[in-house]
Design a protein around this motif. Structure first.
Motif, PDB file in Angstrom:
ATOM      1  N   LEU A 199      50.120  37.142   9.921  1.00 24.16           N
ATOM      2  CA  LEU A 199      48.774  37.410  10.429  1.00 24.16           C
ATOM      3  C   LEU A 199      48.451  36.496  11.600  1.00 24.16           C
ATOM      4  CD1 LEU A 199      46.654  37.676   7.138  1.00 24.16           C
ATOM      5  CD2 LEU A 199      47.793  39.517   8.421  1.00 24.16           C
ATOM      6  N   GLY A 200      47.562  36.972  12.445  1.00 24.36           N
ATOM      7  CA  GLY A 200      46.964  36.162  13.491  1.00 24.36           C
ATOM      8  C   GLY A 200      45.485  36.042  13.188  1.00 24.36           C
ATOM      9  N   ARG A 201      44.821  35.097  13.819  1.00 27.95           N
ATOM     10  CA  ARG A 201      43.385  34.938  13.585  1.00 27.95           C
ATOM     11  C   ARG A 201      42.704  34.432  14.840  1.00 27.95           C
ATOM     12  NH1 ARG A 201      43.801  29.941   9.330  1.00 27.95           N
ATOM     13  NH2 ARG A 201      44.406  28.355  10.828  1.00 27.95           N
ATOM     14  N   ARG A 202      41.413  34.681  14.880  1.00 28.90           N
ATOM     15  CA  ARG A 202      40.579  34.154  15.953  1.00 28.90           C
ATOM     16  C   ARG A 202      39.212  33.854  15.368  1.00 28.90           C
ATOM     17  NH1 ARG A 202      36.772  37.700  18.092  1.00 28.90           N
ATOM     18  NH2 ARG A 202      37.031  39.834  17.341  1.00 28.90           N
ATOM     19  N   LYS A 203      38.552  32.889  15.971  1.00 28.82           N
ATOM     20  CA  LYS A 203      37.232  32.491  15.507  1.00 28.82           C
ATOM     21  C   LYS A 203      36.204  32.915  16.542  1.00 28.82           C
ATOM     22  CE  LYS A 203      34.875  28.729  13.303  1.00 28.82           C
ATOM     23  NZ  LYS A 203      34.949  27.411  12.736  1.00 28.82           N
ATOM     24  N   ARG A 231      39.712  42.308  10.835  1.00 24.01           N
ATOM     25  CA  ARG A 231      38.585  42.228   9.888  1.00 24.01           C
ATOM     26  C   ARG A 231      38.181  40.770   9.695  1.00 24.01           C
ATOM     27  NH1 ARG A 231      37.278  47.227   7.282  1.00 24.01           N
ATOM     28  NH2 ARG A 231      36.299  45.814   5.875  1.00 24.01           N
ATOM     29  N   THR A 232      36.916  40.581   9.349  1.00 26.34           N
ATOM     30  CA  THR A 232      36.446  39.243   8.996  1.00 26.34           C
ATOM     31  C   THR A 232      36.877  38.920   7.566  1.00 26.34           C
ATOM     32  OG1 THR A 232      34.339  40.003   8.094  1.00 26.34           O
ATOM     33  CG2 THR A 232      34.398  39.465  10.463  1.00 26.34           C
ATOM     34  N   VAL A 233      36.850  37.650   7.249  1.00 28.05           N
ATOM     35  CA  VAL A 233      37.183  37.220   5.889  1.00 28.05           C
ATOM     36  C   VAL A 233      36.235  37.894   4.899  1.00 28.05           C
ATOM     37  CG1 VAL A 233      37.331  35.253   4.318  1.00 28.05           C
ATOM     38  CG2 VAL A 233      38.139  35.029   6.680  1.00 28.05           C
ATOM     39  N   GLY A 234      34.951  37.919   5.210  1.00 28.10           N
ATOM     40  CA  GLY A 234      33.973  38.533   4.310  1.00 28.10           C
ATOM     41  C   GLY A 234      34.241  40.008   4.076  1.00 28.10           C
ATOM     42  N   ALA A 235      34.645  40.726   5.115  1.00 27.47           N
ATOM     43  CA  ALA A 235      34.958  42.153   4.970  1.00 27.47           C
ATOM     44  C   ALA A 235      36.192  42.341   4.091  1.00 27.47           C
ATOM     45  CB  ALA A 235      35.172  42.785   6.340  1.00 27.47           C
ATOM     46  N   GLN A 285      32.361  33.237  12.281  1.00 27.14           N
ATOM     47  CA  GLN A 285      33.243  34.245  11.688  1.00 27.14           C
ATOM     48  C   GLN A 285      34.698  34.005  12.075  1.00 27.14           C
ATOM     49  OE1 GLN A 285      32.412  36.650   9.598  1.00 27.14           O
ATOM     50  NE2 GLN A 285      30.199  36.415   9.727  1.00 27.14           N
ATOM     51  N   VAL A 286      35.593  34.225  11.116  1.00 26.62           N
ATOM     52  CA  VAL A 286      37.023  34.187  11.389  1.00 26.62           C
ATOM     53  C   VAL A 286      37.547  35.604  11.188  1.00 26.62           C
ATOM     54  CG1 VAL A 286      39.261  33.232  10.732  1.00 26.62           C
ATOM     55  CG2 VAL A 286      37.216  31.797  10.624  1.00 26.62           C
ATOM     56  N   TYR A 287      38.223  36.109  12.205  1.00 27.53           N
ATOM     57  CA  TYR A 287      38.793  37.449  12.179  1.00 27.53           C
ATOM     58  C   TYR A 287      40.303  37.344  12.018  1.00 27.53           C
ATOM     59  CZ  TYR A 287      34.373  39.205  14.024  1.00 27.53           C
ATOM     60  OH  TYR A 287      33.055  39.530  14.194  1.00 27.53           O
ATOM     61  N   TYR A 288      40.854  38.165  11.136  1.00 29.29           N
ATOM     62  CA  TYR A 288      42.298  38.221  10.924  1.00 29.29           C
ATOM     63  C   TYR A 288      42.824  39.571  11.364  1.00 29.29           C
ATOM     64  CZ  TYR A 288      42.444  33.848   8.382  1.00 29.29           C
ATOM     65  OH  TYR A 288      42.385  32.527   8.048  1.00 29.29           O
ATOM     66  N   MET A 294      48.094  31.493   3.841  1.00 27.40           N
ATOM     67  CA  MET A 294      49.540  31.575   3.615  1.00 27.40           C
ATOM     68  C   MET A 294      50.177  32.619   4.541  1.00 27.40           C
ATOM     69  SD  MET A 294      49.771  31.270  -0.504  1.00 27.40           S
ATOM     70  CE  MET A 294      51.542  31.053  -0.579  1.00 27.40           C
ATOM     71  N   LEU A 295      49.538  33.769   4.672  1.00 31.93           N
ATOM     72  CA  LEU A 295      50.057  34.823   5.553  1.00 31.93           C
ATOM     73  C   LEU A 295      49.997  34.398   7.016  1.00 31.93           C
ATOM     74  CD1 LEU A 295      48.462  37.870   3.711  1.00 31.93           C
ATOM     75  CD2 LEU A 295      50.922  37.378   3.883  1.00 31.93           C
TER      76      LEU A 295
END
Length: 113
Positions: free
Chosen positions: A61-65, A32-36, A69-72, A54-55
């Motif tokens: 958590l992992g993330r990608r840009k 999900r995106t940060v906004g979602a 948008q940043v997705y977690y 923190m997570l």
């Protein structure tokens, strides 16, 4: 063993914040995106971003840009399994003590009650 206990204590402290549990719940069904996530849990963007970071730093958590948008996503499935187990048990306690309807409990944290 003291070092192990210290790490376990830090891990549970990380999971003791309700907003972080809400974030994990929001991510149980996928990236999900940060906004979602903000929309899902009803917290401020600043607070969600702080908790996500923190997570992420804890490697839960992992993330990608992608563009702006940043997705977690959940990286540590063991954490989710632990959360599902504990949340299901707590939901049953709440159900018993408050005589809640089964619909409020089903699907809690993605687990069947």
């Amino acid at each position: 063993m003291s070092e192990v206990f210290e790490e376990v204590s830090n891990y549970f402290a990380l999971l003791s914040e309700p907003t972080r549990l809400k974030i994990l719940h929001a991510l149980c069904n996928g990236e999900r995106t940060v906004g979602a996530i903000v929309g899902d849990i009803g917290a401020t963007q600043a607070n969600v971003s702080r908790q996500l970071n923190m997570l992420y730093r804890a490697r839960i958590l992992g993330r990608r840009k992608e563009g702006a948008q940043v997705y977690y996503r959940i990286e540590d499935q063991n954490t989710i399994a632990l959360c599902r187990t504990v949340c299901s048990q707590m939901a049953e306690k709440v159900k018993s003590s408050r005589r809640m309807g089964q619909g409020a409990i089903q699907g809690f944290m993605g687990a069947d009650a």
